[in-house]
Design an enzyme around this catalytic site. Structure first.
Site, PDB file in Angstrom:
ATOM      1  N   ASP A  24       0.547  -4.324   5.656  1.00  0.00           N
ATOM      2  CA  ASP A  24       1.199  -4.742   6.895  1.00  0.00           C
ATOM      3  C   ASP A  24       2.717  -4.586   6.780  1.00  0.00           C
ATOM      4  O   ASP A  24       3.262  -4.604   5.677  1.00  0.00           O
ATOM      5  CB  ASP A  24       0.927  -6.229   7.175  1.00  0.00           C
ATOM      6  CG  ASP A  24      -0.560  -6.523   7.288  1.00  0.00           C
ATOM      7  OD1 ASP A  24      -1.309  -5.626   7.700  1.00  0.00           O
ATOM      8  OD2 ASP A  24      -0.946  -7.654   6.940  1.00  0.00           O
TER       9      ASP A  24
HETATM   10  N1  URA Z   1      -4.345  -8.136   3.589  1.00  0.00           N
HETATM   11  C1  URA Z   1      -3.489  -8.443   4.586  1.00  0.00           C
HETATM   12  O1  URA Z   1      -3.710  -9.399   5.327  1.00  0.00           O
HETATM   13  N2  URA Z   1      -2.390  -7.691   4.733  1.00  0.00           N
HETATM   14  C2  URA Z   1      -2.087  -6.648   3.927  1.00  0.00           C
HETATM   15  O2  URA Z   1      -1.056  -6.002   4.115  1.00  0.00           O
HETATM   16  C3  URA Z   1      -2.985  -6.346   2.895  1.00  0.00           C
HETATM   17  C4  URA Z   1      -4.112  -7.115   2.748  1.00  0.00           C
END
Ligand code: URA
Length: 241
Positions: free
Chosen positions: A108
């Site tokens: 993310d």
């Molecule tokens: N899980 C998440 O919630 N975000 C990420 O970026 C990776 C794994």
């Protein structure tokens, strides 16, 4: 535009001969560029644009395979181009890597840590495909105190979109100032999985960092920097069934 190289280098890069051997082939009149017989040395050709033939067979140059580990900072998107013009992980590698690489899976915008990048589509598939179950370890700072009950739910699996998450390893590392630091290892890569799992038990994630994927570890790679994977790190994923 592709790189411009001397014809003998192009032939050597294709694997058809050594550079010396390539000079010999040119001298013998066995090489054509764009259909034209070339007998002199030193002619320049553009990779990916000019057609080079040896004895009537077109010589292709395979893209050199590249495998890198990047320490992605918060505030970068894991796409090649962003519709809102935010910084992308490509911005962090493009100065030194001139081949087109792409991110393997995603993190993310607000997640930091280990991101693999490559130009090898088959390998990327192996790393991300659910059936290979590459383990991914994260450190997460959670709002509030994670109870033992919630910890066990996270370990056993949580329903997200009507489907239970696979068993996860999870340990509490520290509880301080009404926040909990946990280490969690998951074996899937569902969208925003770690955040949604903790949200589901009432402890939203305040900060998230990926520490490892399979045997590849972030180690002390500085934020925003990258390194090449070692051959055993690359073949670890190749060996997976
Ligand atoms: N899980 C998440 O919630 N975000 C990420 O970026 C990776 C794994």
């Amino acid at each position: 535009m592709g790189d411009i190289v001397r014809l003998q280098k192009y032939i050597a890069m294709s694997g058809a001969a050594s550079r010396r051997g390539a000079e010999q082939l040119i001298e013998e009149g066995r090489v054509k560029v764009n259909g034209e017989l070339i007998r002199e040395q030193g002619v320049k050709v553009e990779i990916g644009c000019d057609t080079v033939e040896l004895d009537g067979v077109v010589l292709k140059i395979k893209d050199k395979k590249i495998y890198i580990a990047l320490n992605k900072p918060v505030g970068y998107v894991t796409t090649v181009k962003d519709q809102f013009d935010r910084p992308t992980v490509m911005d962090l590698v493009k100065r030194e890597i001139h081949t087109r690489v792409f991110p393997v899976g995603r993190l993310d915008y607000e997640t930091e840590g280990l991101l693999l990048m490559t130009n090898d589509g088959d390998w990327a598939n192996k790393v991300t495909h659910p059936k290979f179950e590459s383990s991914k370890k994260y450190y997460a700072v959670l709002k509030g105190v994670l109870t033992i009950n919630s910890l066990n739910k996270i370990r056993r699996g949580i329903y997200l979109d009507g489907r239970k998450t696979a068993p996860a390893e999870c340990e509490i590392l520290e509880i301080e100032n009404n926040m909990t630091l946990v280490e969690i290892t998951i074996h899937e890569g569902r969208n925003r999985q770690v955040r949604r799992m903790f949200e589901a038990v009432g402890n939203p994630v305040k900060a998230l960092k990926r520490e490892s994927i399979g045997i590849v570890e972030l180690g002390n790679l500085p934020e925003g920097r990258w390194r090449y994977l070692t051959s055993s790190e690359i073949s670890y994923f190749d060996k997976k069934k």
